[in-house]
Design a protein around this motif. Structure first.
Motif, PDB file in Angstrom:
ATOM      1  N   ARG A   1       0.831  -1.222   0.000  1.00 55.22           N
ATOM      2  CA  ARG A   1       0.000   0.000   0.000  1.00 55.22           C
ATOM      3  C   ARG A   1       0.855   1.256   0.000  1.00 55.22           C
ATOM      4  NH1 ARG A   1      -2.581   1.037   4.300  1.00 55.22           N
ATOM      5  NH2 ARG A   1      -2.029  -0.763   5.583  1.00 55.22           N
ATOM      6  N   HIS A   2       2.024   1.196   0.676  1.00 56.54           N
ATOM      7  CA  HIS A   2       2.853   2.403   0.782  1.00 56.54           C
ATOM      8  C   HIS A   2       4.022   2.400  -0.209  1.00 56.54           C
ATOM      9  CE1 HIS A   2       0.470   3.917   4.082  1.00 56.54           C
ATOM     10  NE2 HIS A   2       0.502   2.707   4.616  1.00 56.54           N
ATOM     11  N   LYS A   3       3.967   1.448  -1.145  1.00 55.22           N
ATOM     12  CA  LYS A   3       4.954   1.396  -2.243  1.00 55.22           C
ATOM     13  C   LYS A   3       6.399   1.355  -1.732  1.00 55.22           C
ATOM     14  CE  LYS A   3       1.890   3.475  -5.630  1.00 55.22           C
ATOM     15  NZ  LYS A   3       0.706   3.203  -4.811  1.00 55.22           N
ATOM     16  N   ILE A   4       6.623   0.498  -0.744  1.00 52.66           N
ATOM     17  CA  ILE A   4       7.967   0.328  -0.176  1.00 52.66           C
ATOM     18  C   ILE A   4       8.557  -0.958  -0.770  1.00 52.66           C
ATOM     19  CG2 ILE A   4       9.231  -0.049   1.986  1.00 52.66           C
ATOM     20  CD1 ILE A   4       6.844   1.571   3.313  1.00 52.66           C
ATOM     21  N   PRO A   5       9.806  -0.883  -1.295  1.00 49.11           N
ATOM     22  CA  PRO A   5      10.338  -2.030  -2.039  1.00 49.11           C
ATOM     23  C   PRO A   5      10.483  -3.305  -1.199  1.00 49.11           C
ATOM     24  CG  PRO A   5      11.953  -0.229  -1.910  1.00 49.11           C
ATOM     25  CD  PRO A   5      10.706   0.276  -1.298  1.00 49.11           C
ATOM     26  N   THR A   6       9.963  -4.398  -1.737  1.00 47.45           N
ATOM     27  CA  THR A   6      10.039  -5.702  -1.080  1.00 47.45           C
ATOM     28  C   THR A   6       9.840  -6.774  -2.144  1.00 47.45           C
ATOM     29  OG1 THR A   6       9.165  -7.014   0.761  1.00 47.45           O
ATOM     30  CG2 THR A   6       7.547  -5.783  -0.524  1.00 47.45           C
ATOM     31  N   ALA A   7       9.989  -8.047  -1.773  1.00 46.34           N
ATOM     32  CA  ALA A   7       9.794  -9.136  -2.727  1.00 46.34           C
ATOM     33  C   ALA A   7       8.320  -9.238  -3.114  1.00 46.34           C
ATOM     34  CB  ALA A   7      10.249 -10.450  -2.084  1.00 46.34           C
ATOM     35  N   ALA A   8       8.047  -9.564  -4.396  1.00 49.86           N
ATOM     36  CA  ALA A   8       6.668  -9.817  -4.839  1.00 49.86           C
ATOM     37  C   ALA A   8       6.144 -11.024  -4.068  1.00 49.86           C
ATOM     38  CB  ALA A   8       6.652 -10.106  -6.335  1.00 49.86           C
ATOM     39  N   ALA A   9       4.864 -10.988  -3.671  1.00 49.08           N
ATOM     40  CA  ALA A   9       4.361 -12.048  -2.783  1.00 49.08           C
ATOM     41  C   ALA A   9       2.867 -12.233  -2.912  1.00 49.08           C
ATOM     42  CB  ALA A   9       4.679 -11.687  -1.336  1.00 49.08           C
ATOM     43  N   ALA A  10       2.404 -13.364  -2.393  1.00 46.53           N
ATOM     44  CA  ALA A  10       0.964 -13.600  -2.241  1.00 46.53           C
ATOM     45  C   ALA A  10       0.718 -14.067  -0.821  1.00 46.53           C
ATOM     46  CB  ALA A  10       0.503 -14.674  -3.221  1.00 46.53           C
ATOM     47  N   THR A  11      -0.450 -13.720  -0.295  1.00 44.42           N
ATOM     48  CA  THR A  11      -0.866 -14.215   1.016  1.00 44.42           C
ATOM     49  C   THR A  11      -1.950 -15.253   0.783  1.00 44.42           C
ATOM     50  OG1 THR A  11      -0.306 -12.171   2.128  1.00 44.42           O
ATOM     51  CG2 THR A  11      -1.958 -13.540   3.209  1.00 44.42           C
ATOM     52  N   VAL A  12      -1.793 -16.440   1.379  1.00 46.93           N
ATOM     53  CA  VAL A  12      -2.758 -17.528   1.140  1.00 46.93           C
ATOM     54  C   VAL A  12      -3.150 -18.177   2.464  1.00 46.93           C
ATOM     55  CG1 VAL A  12      -1.794 -18.048  -1.145  1.00 46.93           C
ATOM     56  CG2 VAL A  12      -0.942 -19.278   0.845  1.00 46.93           C
ATOM     57  N   THR A  13      -4.344 -18.794   2.457  1.00 46.56           N
ATOM     58  CA  THR A  13      -4.810 -19.473   3.676  1.00 46.56           C
ATOM     59  C   THR A  13      -5.234 -20.916   3.378  1.00 46.56           C
ATOM     60  OG1 THR A  13      -7.003 -18.567   3.294  1.00 46.56           O
ATOM     61  CG2 THR A  13      -5.617 -17.360   4.826  1.00 46.56           C
ATOM     62  N   SER A  14      -5.027 -21.367   2.128  1.00 46.97           N
ATOM     63  CA  SER A  14      -5.404 -22.747   1.822  1.00 46.97           C
ATOM     64  C   SER A  14      -4.305 -23.391   0.989  1.00 46.97           C
ATOM     65  CB  SER A  14      -6.713 -22.794   1.032  1.00 46.97           C
ATOM     66  OG  SER A  14      -6.476 -22.345  -0.291  1.00 46.97           O
ATOM     67  N   GLN A  15      -4.273 -24.711   1.031  1.00 48.31           N
ATOM     68  CA  GLN A  15      -3.274 -25.439   0.253  1.00 48.31           C
ATOM     69  C   GLN A  15      -3.491 -25.236  -1.251  1.00 48.31           C
ATOM     70  OE1 GLN A  15      -2.066 -29.311   1.732  1.00 48.31           O
ATOM     71  NE2 GLN A  15      -2.214 -30.113  -0.347  1.00 48.31           N
ATOM     72  N   GLU A  16      -4.767 -25.191  -1.638  1.00 56.30           N
ATOM     73  CA  GLU A  16      -5.072 -24.978  -3.078  1.00 56.30           C
ATOM     74  C   GLU A  16      -4.453 -23.674  -3.565  1.00 56.30           C
ATOM     75  OE1 GLU A  16      -9.192 -25.161  -2.323  1.00 56.30           O
ATOM     76  OE2 GLU A  16      -9.566 -26.465  -4.064  1.00 56.30           O
ATOM     77  N   ALA A  17      -4.687 -22.600  -2.806  1.00 58.52           N
ATOM     78  CA  ALA A  17      -4.168 -21.283  -3.216  1.00 58.52           C
ATOM     79  C   ALA A  17      -2.641 -21.287  -3.182  1.00 58.52           C
ATOM     80  CB  ALA A  17      -4.732 -20.198  -2.306  1.00 58.52           C
ATOM     81  N   ALA A  18      -2.061 -21.950  -2.174  1.00 63.43           N
ATOM     82  CA  ALA A  18      -0.600 -22.007  -2.066  1.00 63.43           C
ATOM     83  C   ALA A  18      -0.018 -22.724  -3.280  1.00 63.43           C
ATOM     84  CB  ALA A  18      -0.196 -22.724  -0.774  1.00 63.43           C
ATOM     85  N   PHE A  19      -0.577 -23.893  -3.607  1.00 64.58           N
ATOM     86  CA  PHE A  19      -0.051 -24.679  -4.721  1.00 64.58           C
ATOM     87  C   PHE A  19      -0.246 -23.941  -6.047  1.00 64.58           C
ATOM     88  CE2 PHE A  19       0.176 -29.280  -2.886  1.00 64.58           C
ATOM     89  CZ  PHE A  19       0.859 -28.795  -1.782  1.00 64.58           C
ATOM     90  N   ALA A  20      -1.367 -23.253  -6.189  1.00 61.78           N
ATOM     91  CA  ALA A  20      -1.621 -22.508  -7.437  1.00 61.78           C
ATOM     92  C   ALA A  20      -0.556 -21.435  -7.628  1.00 61.78           C
ATOM     93  CB  ALA A  20      -3.023 -21.894  -7.401  1.00 61.78           C
ATOM     94  N   TYR A  21      -0.223 -20.711  -6.543  1.00 57.23           N
ATOM     95  CA  TYR A  21       0.801 -19.655  -6.651  1.00 57.23           C
ATOM     96  C   TYR A  21       2.172 -20.264  -6.957  1.00 57.23           C
ATOM     97  CZ  TYR A  21       3.609 -15.511  -5.650  1.00 57.23           C
ATOM     98  OH  TYR A  21       4.476 -14.453  -5.753  1.00 57.23           O
TER      99      TYR A  21
END
Ligand code: AMP
Ligand code: GLY
Length: 427
Positions: free
Chosen positions: A114-134
């Protein structure tokens, strides 16, 4: 003044030693402290554990310290600063809301985006399906992180998709309890790491000298991850130009972002950074001082720490300009057998010798007994030295390490002696 420090590690011994040296201070209490703080001049241990929030509040109400400094993350994330402030006691350390910067990696990723501070590209997930898809959509190395506090063990740097999937499955399956029910999966960054630690009153800040730690247990950065087997200051990869970039692109936008979000932050803020080819990026924030980074940094702090901390609490840090010893400092951690797994305890420690102006042993997992100090935790001691250059500091620290004995002692032989990093032309 009477100061209360919460914690029992090497960081807290270093903070207690430094604050006790202040002419402003009559007494430093450490809850619960260790065998090193027990014998430090003007310092007294009080037997309340750092996780016992109710017990700490009760003890602080009884002792009425002029100022409390909270060392470790767990009591901060549990809201100890809020509780002390509600009891009318001055306290250095972020509120529970501010401490989310360390307590929730998903919160931090969202904040950074949100504040445009440099960091690694990422996803937040709460299920195995979403984790495996990413993971399937991002072949190659990935880093899998448990959202919550996991004592430094909730991060897996996975070389390939299979390893990333195994880590995600294990964390979502409860390997870290509720801390792993949400995961951050992110791009693996390449570069040299460094620690950048500041003290802020929410608006102004002062930066401590840069530092670098050694997280792996064994020589050559091999073996399991630990809380830190040693550290040195200054960091190898932060040039003055890079430091200016870190301030402008990371530290200042972070403090402004916290204010804009209605969450002003007071206390130490530790940015774990990767110097990448496209500039410094945030790996993590800690809402506290680093351990073992505190030990070499306190040896380098020439100014009194107490007025600095007071200024952070009263919102007047803009008037402070601390002075630092230009000489580098280095800390070699001596750990108990079994660390980072189940450490052996109760072994007598001998050969501690006398501290000098250039070399000081900070205690961590130690306990006083009638026979002398014994081991009482994973990281036992931090042998810390200043030198004309890093090699001299290293020679002084290791010469002292040779005299210290306890059963099963393990330490790295290469603190401050990383092979030169691959040159990284980034800003
Ligand atoms: P953290 O607790 O997030 O700092 O992660 C612990 C360690 O994992 C860091 O000190 C890095 O060595 C490594 N790490 C974390 N995130 C990344 C990343 N995105 N890329 C490469 N290494 C990482
Ligand atoms: N030395 C790393 C930390 O304090 O988290």
């Amino acid at each position: 003044m009477k100061i209360l420090i919460i914690g029992n590690g090497g960081r807290e011994h270093a903070l207690a030693w430094k604050m006790a040296s202040s002419p402003l201070v009559r007494e430093v209490l450490v809850a619960p402290g260790n065998a090193g703080t027990a014998i430090e001049r003007k310092v007294r241990n009080v037997p309340v554990a750092a996780h016992d929030i109710d017990g700490l509040v009760e003890r602080a109400r009884a002792e009425r310290p002029d100022l409390t400094v909270i060392g470790p993350e767990a009591p901060l994330v549990a809201g100890l600063a809020d509780r002390l402030q509600a009891a009318g006691l001055a306290c250095l350390g972020p509120t529970r809301e501010g401490a989310r910067l360390e307590g929730s990696k998903a919160f931090t990723k969202d904040f950074l985006a949100r504040h445009k501070i440099p960091t690694a590209a990422a996803a937040t997930v709460t299920s195995q399906e979403a984790a495996f898809a990413y993971i399937d959509a991002h072949p190659g190395p990935l880093v899998v992180k448990a959202d919550g506090l996991a004592a430094g063990k909730g991060v897996v740097v996975a070389a390939d998709s299979a390893e990333a999937k195994a880590a995600a499955q294990s964390m979502l399956g409860g390997a870290f309890g509720a801390a792993g029910s949400t995961l951050v999966i992110e791009e693996c960054l390449v570069g040299v790491e460094a620690s950048y630690i500041i003290l802020t009153d929410g608006r102004s800040y002062v930066a401590f000298p840069t530092s670098e730690d050694h997280k792996r247990r064994d020589d050559g950065d091999r073996g399991p991850n630990t809380g830190g087997m040693g550290a040195f200051s200054p960091a190898s990869a932060i040039t003055p130009e890079r430091e200016a970039v870190i301030r402008q692109t990371i530290i200042e936008p972070t403090l402004k972002g916290l204010r804009d979000d209605g969450c002003p932050y007071t206390g130490f803020l530790y940015a774990g950074l990767m110097m990448t080819a496209s500039g410094p990026k945030v790996l993590e924030f800690n809402c506290r001082f680093g351990d073992p980074e505190t030990q070499p940094i306190m040896l380098r702090l020439a100014s009194d720490l107490v007025p600095l901390v007071q200024a952070a609490v009263t919102g007047t840090l803009d008037r402070m300009q601390p002075a630092f010893d230009p000489r580098p400092a280095l800390c070699v951690v001596m750990a108990a057998g079994g660390y980072p797994g189940e450490p052996a305890t109760g072994d007598l420690i001998t050969g501690l010798g006398e501290d000098t102006a250039e070399c000081k042993i900070f205690h961590a997992g130690t306990q006083s007994t009638a026979q002398g100090p014994v081991t009482h935790g994973g990281r036992v001691l931090g042998v810390t030295a200043l030198g004309a250059d890093l090699a001299a500091a290293r020679a002084t620290a290791y010469a002292r390490v040779q005299h210290v004995h306890f059963k099963g002692a393990q330490f790295r032989h290469d603190i401050g002696n990383r092979p030169p990093p691959r040159e990284n032309k980034g800003p």
